[in-house]
Design an enzyme around this catalytic site. Structure first.
Site, PDB file in Angstrom:
ATOM      1  N   HIS A 154      10.431 -28.437   6.778  1.00 56.91           N
ATOM      2  CA  HIS A 154      11.002 -27.462   4.874  1.00 56.91           C
ATOM      3  C   HIS A 154      12.426 -27.741   5.442  1.00 56.91           C
ATOM      4  O   HIS A 154      12.986 -26.928   6.625  1.00 56.91           O
ATOM      5  CB  HIS A 154      10.152 -26.489   5.156  1.00 56.91           C
ATOM      6  CG  HIS A 154       9.037 -26.875   5.420  1.00 56.91           C
ATOM      7  ND1 HIS A 154       7.717 -26.134   5.977  1.00 56.91           N
ATOM      8  CD2 HIS A 154       8.283 -27.268   4.367  1.00 56.91           C
ATOM      9  CE1 HIS A 154       6.474 -26.577   5.584  1.00 56.91           C
ATOM     10  NE2 HIS A 154       6.670 -27.222   4.584  1.00 56.91           N
ATOM     11  N   TYR A 205      12.208 -25.243  11.108  1.00 57.81           N
ATOM     12  CA  TYR A 205      11.614 -25.629  12.788  1.00 57.81           C
ATOM     13  C   TYR A 205      10.482 -25.929  12.524  1.00 57.81           C
ATOM     14  O   TYR A 205       9.135 -25.809  12.661  1.00 57.81           O
ATOM     15  CB  TYR A 205      11.358 -24.320  13.064  1.00 57.81           C
ATOM     16  CG  TYR A 205      12.995 -23.098  13.301  1.00 57.81           C
ATOM     17  CD1 TYR A 205      14.107 -23.483  13.777  1.00 57.81           C
ATOM     18  CD2 TYR A 205      12.691 -22.362  13.184  1.00 57.81           C
ATOM     19  CE1 TYR A 205      15.058 -22.693  13.376  1.00 57.81           C
ATOM     20  CE2 TYR A 205      13.787 -20.924  12.986  1.00 57.81           C
ATOM     21  CZ  TYR A 205      14.792 -21.842  12.914  1.00 57.81           C
ATOM     22  OH  TYR A 205      16.100 -20.933  12.799  1.00 57.81           O
ATOM     23  N   HIS A 206       9.698 -26.778  11.072  1.00 57.82           N
ATOM     24  CA  HIS A 206       8.463 -27.181  11.459  1.00 57.82           C
ATOM     25  C   HIS A 206       8.758 -29.167  10.381  1.00 57.82           C
ATOM     26  O   HIS A 206       8.093 -29.421   9.908  1.00 57.82           O
ATOM     27  CB  HIS A 206       8.244 -26.983   9.909  1.00 57.82           C
ATOM     28  CG  HIS A 206       8.517 -25.683   9.161  1.00 57.82           C
ATOM     29  ND1 HIS A 206       8.183 -24.663   8.073  1.00 57.82           N
ATOM     30  CD2 HIS A 206       7.994 -24.456  10.692  1.00 57.82           C
ATOM     31  CE1 HIS A 206       8.248 -23.740   8.741  1.00 57.82           C
ATOM     32  NE2 HIS A 206       8.069 -23.246   9.643  1.00 57.82           N
ATOM     33  N   PRO A 207       9.505 -29.694  11.648  1.00 56.84           N
ATOM     34  CA  PRO A 207       9.932 -30.837  11.580  1.00 56.84           C
ATOM     35  C   PRO A 207       8.096 -31.745  12.032  1.00 56.84           C
ATOM     36  O   PRO A 207       6.940 -31.292  12.748  1.00 56.84           O
ATOM     37  CB  PRO A 207       9.934 -31.703  12.596  1.00 56.84           C
ATOM     38  CG  PRO A 207      10.182 -29.949  14.031  1.00 56.84           C
ATOM     39  CD  PRO A 207      10.298 -29.234  12.609  1.00 56.84           C
TER      40      PRO A 207
END
Length: 533
Positions: A295, A469-471
Site C-alpha cells: 500500500h 508496512y503492508h508488503p
C-alpha cells in the site's frame, strides 16, 4: 538443538507462525518447533502501546530494511521496517484491526483459489477473535486474539470523525462489519491497556506445552531437500550452524520479504537468478519473489501549536508523558495506551466504484519519515493509503548470505492509475481537514496545501509517499505458472513444504494486513491437520 527432529518446523515467529505453532501443538502427540530470528518479546516498548513511537530507533526488535531506489518516488529509497522479535510485526505495528473487504477474498477465489471466498474465510476471522464490544454475526467471541476499543480516544480523534461526517462520510462504528465505508475510531489488538500481539495471543499462554519448542535468535539459512522432499532446516544460532529435521512438514512463515528469500537460498525460485547467485537450483519456480506489492501511503501533516491534548515534543508534552508513564506502569491506563493511529476512514474516489479505494489513518501527533525525524510542537497527521495498487515489483537476493538484506523493489506508483487515485485521495483527505471540526484547531503544512494542480500534487506525493508496512504477494497462491503455492499453500514442485504468511496473498487486502494474516494461518492450520489424518 543439534540434529533434533520435530514433526513440524515453523520458520518465522511472526503473526502467521505464532498461530500455526499454537494450533498444531494443540495435538499433544505431535512435536512443533517455532523458529524466530529475533529475541523474545520482553521489551516494555513492545507491550506499552505508545512504545510504537520508538520502534524505528530499536533495530534489535524492528529491522529497518530499505528498498532499492524507486522511480515512482523520484528515485528515493523507501523504508521497510519489519518486526524482528517473537510476534513479528504484530509486536511492532500500530495494532489496528482491519480485515479488508469481502470482495478481496472473493477476488482471490476467482484467481484460481477455491476455498478462499469471503464465506470461506469469515469463520476463521471469527475463530481467531475475541471482540470486547461487538457481539454479532460478524465477530467472534472466545478466540485467542483480543480486539478492543481504545480506552481513551484523543479528543482530536473525535474531531476528525466529526470532520469526516461534515465532509459527507457516514459514521462507521465497525469497519469489519457489513460495510467498510465511512469514518470512525479504529478497534485495536489491545487487552487491559497493553498491546496484544500474535505472540501474546497464541504462544505465551502455551509455553508450558512439552511438545512446543520456541527457539528465538535463530536464523534459518536454508531448507534442505531430500529427493524433492523438504526435510531439514539449516540454522545459525549464536554463531553455531545446526540442523533441525522435520518428519512431516516445514512451514515457512517469514513474511513477504524473508519467505521468498529463504526459498531462494534453498534453491527454490527463478533459475536464472539462483544461477547468478551461485545457488544450485532445486526447483525452478519463477514466481518466487515476483508480484511484490504494498500500500503506498502519503502523510498530510498539520500544526496545532496551542493544543496540548495532542501528543507533541514540548515542555508540557514531556510532563504529560512522564505522568502517562506512571499511570501506565501503575494502572495500564492513560496517555500511553494510545496507538497514535486512533481514527480512520474508508472512501471511494469515484462514486462508480463498488468499494472504497482509499483508507485514512488519523494520528494524534506529527509524523514525518516514519517517526525518524523529530518534530517539535503539537499537531496531527493524516495518512492517505491506496487500497488496491496496480504497481508490481520484485524481491531478489543481494547475496546467498542469510544475514544480508534482500533487494526490495515494490515499484511504488509506477502504474499511472495508482497516481491518479492517490491524487484524488489526497484531495479528499484535505477536504476533511478543511472542515470546521478540524480546521479551527490546526493548519496543514504549506508543502501539501500549496500543491494545487495535479502536477504539483503528484510531485509532492512522489517526494513524500512510502510504505504503510503492508508488503504481500511474493509467494503468490494460485494454479498458474507464476504461482508459488497452491490453494492449500503447498509449494509447487516440493513435497513437505508450505508457505503461510502474507506473501501468499495474490492481491493485498483492503486495509491493515495483520488480521488477514492471522486468519489465513488459522485456515492453514486446519488444512495441515486435515492432510495429516
Amino acid at each position: 538443538m543439534s540434529d533434533i527432529t520435530f514433526d513440524y518446523i515453523v520458520v518465522g515467529g511472526g503473526s502467521a507462525g505464532c498461530v500455526l505453532a499454537s494450533r498444531l501443538s494443540e495435538d499433544s502427540s505431535i512435536s512443533v518447533a517455532l523458529l524466530e530470528a529475533g529475541p523474545v518479546d520482553s521489551s516494555v516498548v513492545i507491550h506499552c502501546p505508545a512504545g510504537l513511537a520508538a520502534m524505528s530507533h530499536l533495530p534489535h526488535i524492528s529491522q529497518g530494511l530499505q528498498t532499492v531506489p524507486q522511480p515512482g518516488l523520484n528515485g528515493r529509497i523507501g523504508y521497510q521496517p519489519r518486526g524482528r522479535t517473537l510476534g513479528g510485526s504484530s509486536s511492532t505495528n500500530a495494532m489496528v484491526y482491519i480485515r479488508g473487504q469481502q470482495a478481496d477474498f472473493d477476488r482471490w477465489a476467482a484467481m484460481g483459489n477455491p476455498g478462499w471466498t469471503w464465506q470461506d474465510v469469515l469463520p476463521y476471522f471469527k475463530k481467531a477473535e475475541h471482540n470486547e464490544r461487538l457481539h454479532d454475526e460478524w465477530h467472534g467471541q472466545g478466540g485467542p486474539l483480543n480486539v478492543a476499543d481504545l480506552q481513551t480516544p484523543n479528543i482530536f480523534t473525535q474531531r476528525f470523525v466529526e470532520a469526516g461526517v461534515q465532509a459527507g462520510l457516514k459514521r462507521n462504528t465497525d469497519f469489519n462489519g457489513a460495510s467498510q465505508e465511512g469514518v470512525g475510531v479504529y478497534q485495536v489488538t489491545h487487552r487491559k491497556g497493553e498491546r496484544f500481539s500474535a505472540a501474546k495471543a497464541y504462544i505465551t499462554p502455551h509455553l508450558g506445552r512439552a511438545n512446543l519448542q520456541v527457539l528465538t535468535d535463530v536464523t534459518a539459512e536454508r531448507i534442505v531437500l531430500e529427493g524433492g522432499v523438504a526435510r531439514h532446516v539449516q540454522v545459525l544460532q549464536g554463531g553455531v550452524k545446526r540442523t533441525l529435521s522435520a518428519r512431516r512438514e516445514i512451514i515457512v512463515s517469514g513474511g513477504a520479504f524473508q519467505s521468498p528469500a529463504l526459498l531462494m537460498r534453498s534453491g527454490i525460485g527463478p533459475g536464472a537468478h539462483l544461477q547468478a547467485m551461485g545457488i544450485p537450483t532445486q526447483c525452478d519456480l519463477p514466481g518466487v519473489g515476483a508480484n511484490l506489492h504494498d500500500h503506498p501511503d502519503a502523510v498530510l501533516v498539520a500544526d496545532a501549536p496551542s493544543h496540548s491534548e495532542l501528543i507533541g515534543i514540548t515542555p508540557t508534552g514531556a510532563w504529560d508523558m512522564l505522568k502517562g508513564m506512571w499511570q501506565w506502569r501503575e494502572h495500564r491506563q492513560g496517555l500511553l495506551t494510545t496507538n497514535y493511529a486512533e481514527g480512520g476512514a474508508f472512501f471511494k474516489t469515484d462514486s462508480a466504484l463498488a468499494d472504497p479505494d482509499i483508507q485514512l489513518h488519523f494520528l494524534v501527533s506529527k509524523l514525518v519519515d516514519h517517526g525518524r525525524k523529530t518534530q517539535f510542537g503539537y499537531g496531527y497527521s493524516v495518512h492517505v493509503c491506496l487500497l488496491q495498487p496496480q504497481s508490481r515489483g520484485t524481491l531478489r537476493l543481494a547475496s546467498p548470505d542469510a544475514m544480508a538484506s534482500p533487494l526490495i523493489d515494490p515499484q511504488f506508483l509506477t502504474h499511472p492509475e495508482d497516481m491518479a487515485q492517490m491524487i484524488k485521495g489526497v484531495r479528499q483527505a484535505q477536504g476533511i481537514m478543511s472542515q470546521p471540526a478540524l480546521s479551527a484547531y490546526g493548519q496543514e503544512w504549506a508543502a501539501s496545501a500549496q500543491a494545487t494542480t495535479d502536477a504539483q500534487l503528484a510531485h509532492w506525493i512522489r517526494q513524500n509517499a512510502d510504505t504503510i508496512y503492508h508488503p504481500v504477494g511474493t509467494c503468490r497462491m494460485g494454479q498458474d505458472d507464476m504461482a508459488v503455492v497452491d490453494p492449500q499453500l503447498r509449494v509447487r514442485g516440493v513435497q513437505g513444504l508450505r508457505v503461510v504468511d502474507a506473501s501468499i496473498m495474490p492481491t493485498v487486502t483492503s486495509g491493515n494486513t495483520n488480521a488477514p494474516t492471522i486468519m489465513l494461518a488459522e485456515k492453514a492450520a486446519d488444512v495441515i491437520r486435515a492432510a495429516a489424518r
